[in-house]
Design a protein around this motif. Sequence first.
Motif, short mmCIF file in Angstrom:
data_model
loop_
_atom_site.label_atom_id
_atom_site.label_comp_id
_atom_site.label_asym_id
_atom_site.label_seq_id
_atom_site.Cartn_x
_atom_site.Cartn_y
_atom_site.Cartn_z
N THR A 142 0.81 -1.23 0.00
CA THR A 142 0.00 0.00 0.00
C THR A 142 0.84 1.27 0.00
O THR A 142 0.54 2.20 -0.76
CB THR A 142 -0.98 -0.01 1.19
OG1 THR A 142 -1.78 -1.20 1.09
CG2 THR A 142 -1.88 1.20 1.19
N PRO A 143 1.89 1.39 0.81
CA PRO A 143 2.67 2.64 0.78
C PRO A 143 3.30 2.92 -0.60
O PRO A 143 3.28 4.06 -1.06
CB PRO A 143 3.75 2.42 1.85
CG PRO A 143 3.18 1.40 2.77
CD PRO A 143 2.35 0.50 1.89
N SER A 144 3.80 1.89 -1.25
CA SER A 144 4.41 2.10 -2.55
C SER A 144 3.35 2.43 -3.61
O SER A 144 3.59 3.27 -4.49
CB SER A 144 5.21 0.87 -2.96
OG SER A 144 6.05 1.17 -4.04
N ARG A 145 2.21 1.81 -3.51
CA ARG A 145 1.13 2.12 -4.45
C ARG A 145 0.66 3.57 -4.26
O ARG A 145 0.40 4.27 -5.24
CB ARG A 145 -0.03 1.14 -4.25
CG ARG A 145 0.34 -0.28 -4.69
CD ARG A 145 -0.81 -1.22 -4.58
NE ARG A 145 -1.82 -0.85 -5.60
CZ ARG A 145 -2.90 -1.56 -5.84
NH1 ARG A 145 -3.12 -2.69 -5.17
NH2 ARG A 145 -3.76 -1.19 -6.75
N ARG A 146 0.58 4.00 -3.03
CA ARG A 146 0.21 5.39 -2.74
C ARG A 146 1.22 6.36 -3.36
O ARG A 146 0.86 7.40 -3.93
CB ARG A 146 0.12 5.59 -1.23
CG ARG A 146 -0.97 6.55 -0.82
CD ARG A 146 -1.18 6.61 0.68
NE ARG A 146 -1.41 5.28 1.21
CZ ARG A 146 -0.93 4.82 2.37
NH1 ARG A 146 -0.23 5.58 3.13
NH2 ARG A 146 -1.17 3.61 2.77
N LEU A 147 2.50 6.01 -3.24
CA LEU A 147 3.54 6.85 -3.81
C LEU A 147 3.41 6.91 -5.34
O LEU A 147 3.52 7.99 -5.93
CB LEU A 147 4.93 6.33 -3.42
CG LEU A 147 6.06 7.22 -3.91
CD1 LEU A 147 6.31 8.35 -2.94
CD2 LEU A 147 7.31 6.41 -4.09
N ALA A 148 3.16 5.77 -5.97
CA ALA A 148 2.97 5.76 -7.43
C ALA A 148 1.84 6.70 -7.83
O ALA A 148 1.95 7.43 -8.83
CB ALA A 148 2.69 4.34 -7.91
N GLU A 149 0.77 6.70 -7.07
CA GLU A 149 -0.36 7.58 -7.38
C GLU A 149 -0.02 9.04 -7.15
O GLU A 149 -0.41 9.91 -7.94
CB GLU A 149 -1.57 7.14 -6.55
CG GLU A 149 -2.09 5.78 -7.02
CD GLU A 149 -3.03 5.09 -6.05
OE1 GLU A 149 -3.37 5.67 -4.99
OE2 GLU A 149 -3.41 3.93 -6.34
N LYS A 150 0.75 9.35 -6.11
CA LYS A 150 1.20 10.73 -5.87
C LYS A 150 2.09 11.23 -7.01
O LYS A 150 2.15 12.41 -7.29
CB LYS A 150 1.95 10.84 -4.55
CG LYS A 150 1.05 10.78 -3.35
CD LYS A 150 1.87 10.90 -2.07
CE LYS A 150 0.99 10.77 -0.84
NZ LYS A 150 1.78 10.84 0.40
N LEU A 151 2.81 10.29 -7.64
CA LEU A 151 3.67 10.63 -8.76
C LEU A 151 2.91 10.74 -10.08
O LEU A 151 3.49 11.02 -11.12
CB LEU A 151 4.78 9.58 -8.91
CG LEU A 151 5.84 9.56 -7.83
CD1 LEU A 151 6.68 8.30 -7.92
CD2 LEU A 151 6.71 10.80 -7.92
N GLY A 152 1.60 10.51 -10.03
CA GLY A 152 0.78 10.61 -11.23
C GLY A 152 0.59 9.30 -11.96
O GLY A 152 0.05 9.27 -13.06
N GLY A 153 1.01 8.20 -11.36
CA GLY A 153 0.84 6.89 -11.99
C GLY A 153 -0.62 6.48 -12.01
O GLY A 153 -1.36 6.75 -11.07
N LEU A 155 -3.17 3.19 -12.54
CA LEU A 155 -3.22 1.74 -12.51
C LEU A 155 -3.65 1.21 -13.87
O LEU A 155 -4.64 1.66 -14.44
CB LEU A 155 -4.20 1.30 -11.42
CG LEU A 155 -4.28 -0.18 -11.11
CD1 LEU A 155 -2.93 -0.71 -10.63
CD2 LEU A 155 -5.33 -0.43 -10.04
N ASP A 156 -2.88 0.27 -14.38
CA ASP A 156 -3.18 -0.35 -15.67
C ASP A 156 -3.73 -1.75 -15.39
O ASP A 156 -2.98 -2.71 -15.25
CB ASP A 156 -1.91 -0.43 -16.52
CG ASP A 156 -2.15 -1.03 -17.90
OD1 ASP A 156 -3.24 -1.60 -18.13
OD2 ASP A 156 -1.24 -0.94 -18.74
N VAL A 168 0.95 -5.34 -9.53
CA VAL A 168 0.08 -4.49 -10.33
C VAL A 168 0.97 -3.48 -11.04
O VAL A 168 2.06 -3.16 -10.56
CB VAL A 168 -1.00 -3.78 -9.48
CG1 VAL A 168 -1.98 -4.79 -8.89
CG2 VAL A 168 -0.38 -2.93 -8.40
N THR A 169 0.52 -2.99 -12.17
CA THR A 169 1.32 -2.08 -12.98
C THR A 169 0.71 -0.69 -12.99
O THR A 169 -0.51 -0.54 -13.17
CB THR A 169 1.44 -2.62 -14.42
OG1 THR A 169 2.07 -3.89 -14.39
CG2 THR A 169 2.24 -1.68 -15.31
#
Length: 179
Positions: A142-153, A155-156, A168-169
């Motif tokens: 969860t923490p890394s996924r949250r960071l990906a979203e903060k970076l504008g990532g 989910l594919d 997940v990508t």
Amino acid sequence: MTFPALTGTPVLETERLILRTFIAADLPAFRAYATSSDRTRYTGGPKPEYAVQEKFASMIGHWRLRGFGRFAITCRETGRAMGHVGPFQLTDLAGPELTWTLWSDEFEGRGFALEAARRVNLWLARDLGWHHAHCEIDADNTPSRRLAEKLGGELDGAAAAGWMAHGVTYRFDLASVMS
């Protein structure tokens, strides 16, 4: 014994951090993380000593093979290495993947990984001309996924798992970091 430094690689800076290639003095902190930290549970660890040495060397060698790679995240004030951040590419068939890892819980929750990843993404877009990238994250991280979203990532959901069986990508439009 003195070991030569890898030359010809960029050094990126932020207000609190210096991002540089790895040096021999970073190995003990990386070893402590990779051999015994619960923080490795999402990336196949902890790992045996031989695998840690191999991984450390591969992060340095990646720069020579691909012309880009991971940076050591270091504290501007102390020079202490606290993690790594940056792209890697396992095969020519897969595009570059963004990565970030803090090696100790003591650095968690202070925005270091986000600050470092934002700076690297700006470098990728502005200096290397990259338009897109992706990252694969364990679905339970969860923490890394949250960071990906903060970076504008984004989910594919259609992406098949790559090197990570339970991953997940996230896709990134790096042009957005220029605005």
